[in-house]
Structures are given as C-alpha cells and as structure tokens.
Design an enzyme around this catalytic site. Structure first.
Site, PDB file in Angstrom:
ATOM      1  N   LYS A  44      76.326  34.707  18.647  1.00 51.33           N
ATOM      2  CA  LYS A  44      76.814  36.094  18.622  1.00 51.33           C
ATOM      3  C   LYS A  44      76.366  36.795  19.898  1.00 51.33           C
ATOM      4  CE  LYS A  44      76.730  40.452  16.027  1.00 51.33           C
ATOM      5  NZ  LYS A  44      76.262  41.323  17.126  1.00 51.33           N
ATOM      6  N   ASP A  85      66.619  30.708  30.268  1.00 50.20           N
ATOM      7  CA  ASP A  85      67.263  30.864  31.575  1.00 50.20           C
ATOM      8  C   ASP A  85      66.282  31.166  32.693  1.00 50.20           C
ATOM      9  OD1 ASP A  85      69.547  30.464  30.133  1.00 50.20           O
ATOM     10  OD2 ASP A  85      70.628  32.188  30.929  1.00 50.20           O
ATOM     11  N   SER A 132      72.348  36.923  17.699  1.00 50.77           N
ATOM     12  CA  SER A 132      72.321  38.213  18.371  1.00 50.77           C
ATOM     13  C   SER A 132      71.007  38.458  19.127  1.00 50.77           C
ATOM     14  CB  SER A 132      72.582  39.315  17.336  1.00 50.77           C
ATOM     15  OG  SER A 132      72.853  40.542  17.942  1.00 50.77           O
TER      16      SER A 132
END
Length: 542
Positions: free
Chosen positions: A332, A318, A307
C-alpha cells in the site's frame, strides 16, 4: 494435485487471514450498475448551472417504488463514488467517525477492562493498570452479570453490545454487578468512566543480553512517544542491537512512521517523498535527532505489514541501514487525507503516492477493481509465496538499486532481504484446526480461571512465569482431551509435528491471561522462526 492441496490449505487458513485483514481495516466493497429501458425526461437543461447528480437524486426521492431519503441516497452515492477511485479512498459516516479514529488517537473513554464473552458470559480477562476499574477493585476472572441493573449473562450478548454498554463519556457513571469465584452473591460497583489509553507498542524487552525487541501494532498519535520511551529504556539495560517488529502492522499516521524512521537514519538522509496530481513533490529528510543511528537493526515484516509500516521498512532498506526479515509486505503506497464534513462524517481521499528513497512506489496494482485487489492477497498463498521466496516474481522495469548496489523492487510491497516462510510445524492441518477453532484461547482461559489463585502465588510476576512455568504432560493431555471434546480428534502425525508449537501457544495464552503481553510475546517468540532468524543475523554482527 499440488494446486488443489494449496487451495485446501487456503480454506483452512482463511479464518485467520480474513480476521487479520479485517483488523487491519481492509474491507471489501462492490458496485452494481443497472441500465433501465424505462426513460422519463423530467429535467430542464440549464447549461450554466446544470447539476445532473442533484436531478437524479430528486427523481429517485420523488419516484422510487419504496420510501427512501435523500440523505441515505447521498451517503450511498458518495461511498460508491470513492470506491470507484481506489481501494483506500473511503467515506465514513458520522456514526462511524469516532470509532474509526479512536484507535489512532491513542485513547478512548470507558472503564478500563479487557474482556471476553465466554459461554454467553462477559468475563474480565485483564484490568488496565491505573484505570477506573482497577481503582474500584475489579479483578481478572470477574464475571460481569449486570450493567446498570440489566442482566447481560446467558443472553448471547456480542462484543459490540458489551462495548456500547461499558464505554461512554468521561465523568459518566456505570453500575456493574460481578460474580467472583469464592464469593457468594454478586458484588456491586459504581465506576466513573475516564480516558483509557490505547497502546500501539505491544512490548519492549531485552530478548538477549545485547538485543532489544520492540513490537508496534500500528502508527497512532502516541506511537512515537511510546517507541522513544521503549528505546530509551532498552538502551539503559544495555541494548546495542534492535529488532523492530512491524509484522501485522497495518499502518496509520504518516508522521508517526517518519518519526520512528528518523531515530535510525543520520541527518539529511531521505526517509520518504510524496507526490500526486494536485500535490507537489514533498521530501522528508532525517534530522540529527536520531538516537539509534549507529547500532545494528533488523526490521520484521509480513504480508499484513502495510502503509506506514512499509514506509519505515523501505527507508531502512533503501538507505542500506538495516536488514529486513520476513515475508513480502502488503503493498500500500497511497496516502490518504481526511476531510471532516459539516454533519460529523468524513472522507479519506487518496491525494498522493509515497515513494521510498530509491524512488520506488510499492503500491500494488488496483486497476482491476477492489475485489481483485484484495484477492491478490489470497492468491499469494495459492502460489506458495508464504512458503518459498522462489514463487515471487517482480518485473525488471520496477528494479531499483540502493546506494550500496542492492537490488530492490517496486510495484508490490517490500521484499525482505532475508525471507522466512511458514514452516511445516505451523502448516500442520492439526495445529491450524486447533488455532482456527480458538481452542488454545478457550483452554487457557479455563485453566487460569480454575487455577488463578495458585498460579499467582507460584508465579508472582511475568518474569517468574517465563522462567519457571512449563507445559507438562498432565496439561498437554488435558488439552488434548479438551480438544477432542470440542470436535478436534488427535492427529498423531500432526501432533508430533507441532507438539513444540502447541506447548508454546498454551504457555503463551496462559501467560497472557495472567500477565498480559509481558508473558505472551516472550513465550511465543521462543519458537518464532522469524524472530530466531533476526537474533541469528544480529549475533553475527560484531
């Protein structure tokens, strides 16, 4: 044969895995549906205001074979309804609500001790600095024999029962009687409960002259403040490179994760975005307030990182901002919104998915049901994923590219840039058996309990302990004799394979009993392959 061997290992690892999964809050649920051949028409159909749910509740309440209340039926029905939606939408009863939120609020109300039930006796392991117990003179090693005049020693009391006795509203009093080594009789204390802080940052320290290390165990209401303070302190000590450890961090508040990620990313960079069927796309961009935007960074993750932890790791990966090291994270990618109901209960409903800056959702599939959803976690071990990266397969349809052209994948957790598997020394059945049975913890407790005064005098603080204490052959031999007495016979091959790890774990747990995490983590990381790989990667950066 190889698959059978892996299954045997899984059963050995299961207590560790299951315990950690339960700590992270990932509970299993199941639903049973029954079709009855007995039908009875007791309802009058009203197209304008027909409520099937209420009619069924009324029928069960009035006709069921055993006595049952409408309130209990309603709670069970709501729980089953949410379980059918996805694995993370949950109903929290009023009785559970305070406890469910306490760990994320950053504090609770109690007396301020860490304890352990050892041989049916409640023993104080550490006293929280500045808390009401420290102010009254409670010490590590004290045995709590009575609470409010009631004997709790040698009565097979549970941790939960002890917590209920010691915790309570701020300002209320609790009387405890303790037994202390070297003191005859019991010592009585009256302690006024107060707000006790809970910390999401386990430790922040300089692991080398230039590399700092911060470990976060969750993302709570106080995480960012703790993290910012730790970051500032390490920078003042000369830190130019950072290891951020999010292993075993099951998540928490989305905003806390965003605030932490913002410290590393330049103004305007996308951190995360969320969207759902009833929630429009909402992008979160980094601000100009980051204090560690231009320094080298490594983020550690593993199969228990979930999460909010994955949001931070995804934002770093990224944006080509740092190196992710470890093993594939849990997967998650769902965001829950909490709605408190009139009776004090609450619903945490999944309202949107979050997406990393490249546009990937790392939520793993859950269409086969909750049980299968969590079984996938154990299947990773069977497939050998915790040992080698080659066993991990990603669909080409879930392939994404970072701005610098690095390939990343969605649909099942964050795959690290540098994979570090479980090693043979950690995989030794002998070592795992010692760990699973809690013998490191038990022996360390007994060792410190018998030698606390001498240890404190010889090693007056955590730094001296780290630099000068070592597990010699007398301690090691005593430990082996202790383990054999407790049912684990010495395995010569396993002992030889894991001797370094055994010594490290003994020192770490002895240190924790003396000086909390300040002595625990720095000791443990001396043989931690993931941490050592992180240091290697950062040392290579000029």
């Amino acid at each position: 044969m190889e698959d059978q061997e892996k299954r045997k290992k899984l059963f050995i690892y299961m207590p560790i895995l299951l315990a950690l999964v339960l700590i992270a809050g990932m509970f299993l649920g199941s639903i049973i549906s029954l079709n009855s051949s007995f039908n009875k028409n007791i309802f009058s159909y009203n197209p304008g205001g027909y409520n099937k749910f209420n009619d069924v509740l009324k029928y069960i309440e009035e006709s069921y074979v055993d006595s049952i209340t409408k309130d209990s039926l309603t709670e069970k029905a709501i729980s089953s309804l949410l379980e059918n939606l996805d694995p993370h939408s949950v109903y929290i009863s009023a009785a559970e609500f305070k406890e469910a939120n306490e760990s994320l609020q950053g504090s609770f109300e109690g007396i301020g001790v860490e304890f352990r039930v050892q041989r049916d006796t409640v023993t104080v392991i550490n006293v929280i600095a500045g808390g009401p117990s420290e102010q009254k003179g409670i010490m590590g090693g004290d045995r709590i024999v009575k609470v409010d005049g009631k004997n709790i020693a040698s009565v097979k009391i549970s941790n939960t029962q002890v917590i209920k006795l010691l915790k309570g509203p701020k300002g209320t009093e609790v009387k405890i009687s303790v037994s202390r080594r070297g003191v005859k009789g019991l010592i009585d204390f009256t302690i006024t409960r107060d707000v006790i802080p809970t910390y999401s940052m386990d430790i922040a320290y300089m692991i080398t002259k230039k590399i700092g290390y911060i470990k976060l165990n969750k993302f709570s209401a106080t995480t960012y403040d703790e993290f910012a303070k730790g970051l500032k302190d390490l920078k003042s000590k000369g830190m130019t490179k950072l290891i951020l450890d999010l292993r075993d961090n099951g998540g928490g508040y989305l905003q806390a994760a965003i605030n932490v990620a913002d410290e590393f990313l330049p103004d305007g960079k996308l951190i995360v975005y969320t969207k759902g069927a009833h929630k429009p796309k909402d992008e979160v961009l980094a601000t100009k307030n980051g204090s560690f935007e231009n320094n080298s960074l490594v983020v550690l993750i593993n199969e228990f990182s979930a999460s909010a932890s994955e949001i931070v790791a995804g934002a770093i990966q990224d944006n080509d901002r740092g190196t992710i090291i470890g093993r594939r994270s849990f997967g998650k990618g769902l965001v829950q919104e909490q709605l408190k109901l009139y009776d004090g209960s609450a619903i945490r409903l999944t309202v949107s998915r979050y997406y990393t800056p490249t546009g990937r959702c790392i939520q793993k599939p859950y269409g086969e049901g909750t049980e299968e959803y969590y079984n996938e976690f154990y299947q990773r071990f069977i497939d050998g994923e915790l040992e080698t990266a080659d066993s991990i397969k990603f669909a080409d349809s879930l392939k994404f590219k970072t701005p610098k052209g690095k390939i990343v994948y969605g649909g099942g957790g964050i795959m690290p840039d540098v994979f570090v598997g479980i090693g043979k020394e950690e995989d030794s059945k002998y070592f795992i058996s010692l760990f699973n049975k809690g013998l490191f913890i038990q022996y360390a407790f007994d060792y410190v309990d018998k030698n606390r005064k001498t240890l404190k005098a010889t090693y007056p603080d955590a730094d001296v302990f780290l630099n000068k204490f070592y597990v010699d052959n007398s301690i090691l031999n005593e430990f082996v004799a202790y383990t054999e007495k407790n049912g684990i016979k010495k395995d010569t091959e396993g002992f030889s394979l894991s001797e370094k790890n055994i010594k490290t774990y003994l020192k770490a747990f002895i240190g924790r009993n003396l000086y909390n995490d300040k002595a625990f983590y720095p000791t443990l990381y001396q043989t931690d392959k993931t941490v050592q790989k992180a240091i290697e990667v950062l040392d290579a950066v000029k």
